[in-house]
Scaffold this active site. Structure first.
Site, PDB file in Angstrom:
ATOM      1  N   ILE A  77       7.031  78.510  -3.413  1.00  0.00           N
ATOM      2  CA  ILE A  77       6.367  78.153  -4.659  1.00  0.00           C
ATOM      3  C   ILE A  77       7.316  77.272  -5.477  1.00  0.00           C
ATOM      4  O   ILE A  77       8.507  77.565  -5.584  1.00  0.00           O
ATOM      5  CB  ILE A  77       5.993  79.390  -5.493  1.00  0.00           C
ATOM      6  N   LYS A  78       6.757  76.223  -6.045  1.00  0.00           N
ATOM      7  CA  LYS A  78       7.513  75.367  -6.955  1.00  0.00           C
ATOM      8  C   LYS A  78       6.923  75.510  -8.353  1.00  0.00           C
ATOM      9  O   LYS A  78       5.704  75.425  -8.530  1.00  0.00           O
ATOM     10  CB  LYS A  78       7.428  73.902  -6.499  1.00  0.00           C
ATOM     11  N   CYS A  79       7.777  75.764  -9.348  1.00  0.00           N
ATOM     12  CA  CYS A  79       7.302  75.868 -10.721  1.00  0.00           C
ATOM     13  C   CYS A  79       8.413  75.441 -11.671  1.00  0.00           C
ATOM     14  O   CYS A  79       9.541  75.175 -11.254  1.00  0.00           O
ATOM     15  CB  CYS A  79       6.812  77.277 -11.042  1.00  0.00           C
TER      16      CYS A  79
END
Length: 291
Positions: A201-203
């Site tokens: 996940i990229k955030c």
């Protein structure tokens, strides 16, 4: 937005050695060999972390400042990155196929900055991702956006296809102007992506409660660089992200729009992989820039 939760500000995994997780990428123990191999190319075994270099901005906003000439921007910086996040068009036109870095392939798209950005579709086939030898696929997640369900369907479609061929998927949490970038929102969005099958996940980083975002997401979180910051501020963000549990950073503007992109990506790598302080990394950036 969901009701406030009672998640305490703590990182459940902070004191657990990487070797006790089995495979060095978090949450990947039950994946098959091909997906582990590709994840292992993105995340260094020695540190368990990654420095991604993002140059995929043009897929929705055209020539971005610093990326007007992909063929001049990408090659000089690749040796300092662990992975390149790019579109298939950029890869085929501007990247030497002899390079040995992992490819995180932009796999969703459709609207430009002139339209509703959440109205994305799957923009590649897995056959083409295999031809490019992608180590992972990147797809936007517009949680809370107008086309939220469609973007989540894009994610699950690619997860299903990726499982068939052994290619991991990175869910990229996209935040619109109307959404608050706080830990509560990112706990929701990152957990949704992980539970629906994304292996990364990229955030964005949050000033408060980021450790709870990491600790409640069972797969690695890579922090987006976001808008251009002064070099020291970007290095401080990278340092805090890693200290609070992130598995790496994915920087674009804070590298290619830097006064010295090569010095900046070198400094970022020192922070992520070697534990260098932001202040020492900034001093290194200045020293390299003055050479």
């Amino acid at each position: 937005m969901p009701e406030a939760d009672d998640t305490e500000s703590r990182n459940y995994f902070a004191d657990v050695p990487v070797e006790n997780h089995g495979f060095h990428v978090r949450g990947a123990n039950s994946l098959e060999w091909g997906q582990k191999n590709r994840l292992g190319r993105i995340f260094r075994k020695e540190s368990g972390k990654t420095v991604m270099f993002a140059v995929d901005h043009g897929y929705f906003q055209g020539p971005t400042t610093g990326l007007e000439r992909l063929d001049l921007t990408i090659p000089p910086l690749l040796d300092k990155a662990d992975a390149l996040m790019a579109t298939r068009g950029a890869i085929r036109t501007s990247v030497d196929p002899a390079m040995d870095k992992a490819i995180v392939l932009r796999a969703s798209g459709g609207p430009s900055i002139l339209k509703e950005l959440s109205n994305e579709q799957v923009a590649i086939t897995l056959d083409d991702a295999i031809r490019i030898n992608a180590s992972a696929l990147a797809v936007q997640m517009f949680v809370g956006g107008e086309f939220e369900t469609q973007s989540i369907k894009n994610l699950t479609t690619l997860v299903d296809e990726g499982m068939r061929y052994g290619i991991p998927v990175m869910g990229v949490v996209a935040v619109g102007k109307e959404l608050v970038r706080d830990a509560r929102y990112f706990r929701l969005a990152t957990r949704m992506g992980a539970e629906l099958g994304a292996q990364i996940i990229k955030c964005y980083y949050t000033e408060e409660g980021f450790d709870t975002v990491v600790s409640t997401c069972p797969v690695p979180i890579v922090v987006a660089g976001g808008k251009k910051l002064p070099e020291l501020d970007a290095l401080i963000m990278a340092r805090r992200s890693i200290d609070e549990g992130a598995a790496g950073v994915d920087m674009g503007r804070n590298i290619f729009q830097s006064a010295n992109p090569r010095a900046m990506i070198t400094a970022v790598s020192k922070v992520v992989h070697e534990g260098m302080s932001a202040e020492d990394a900034h001093e290194l950036f200045n020293d390299l820039s003055n050479q």
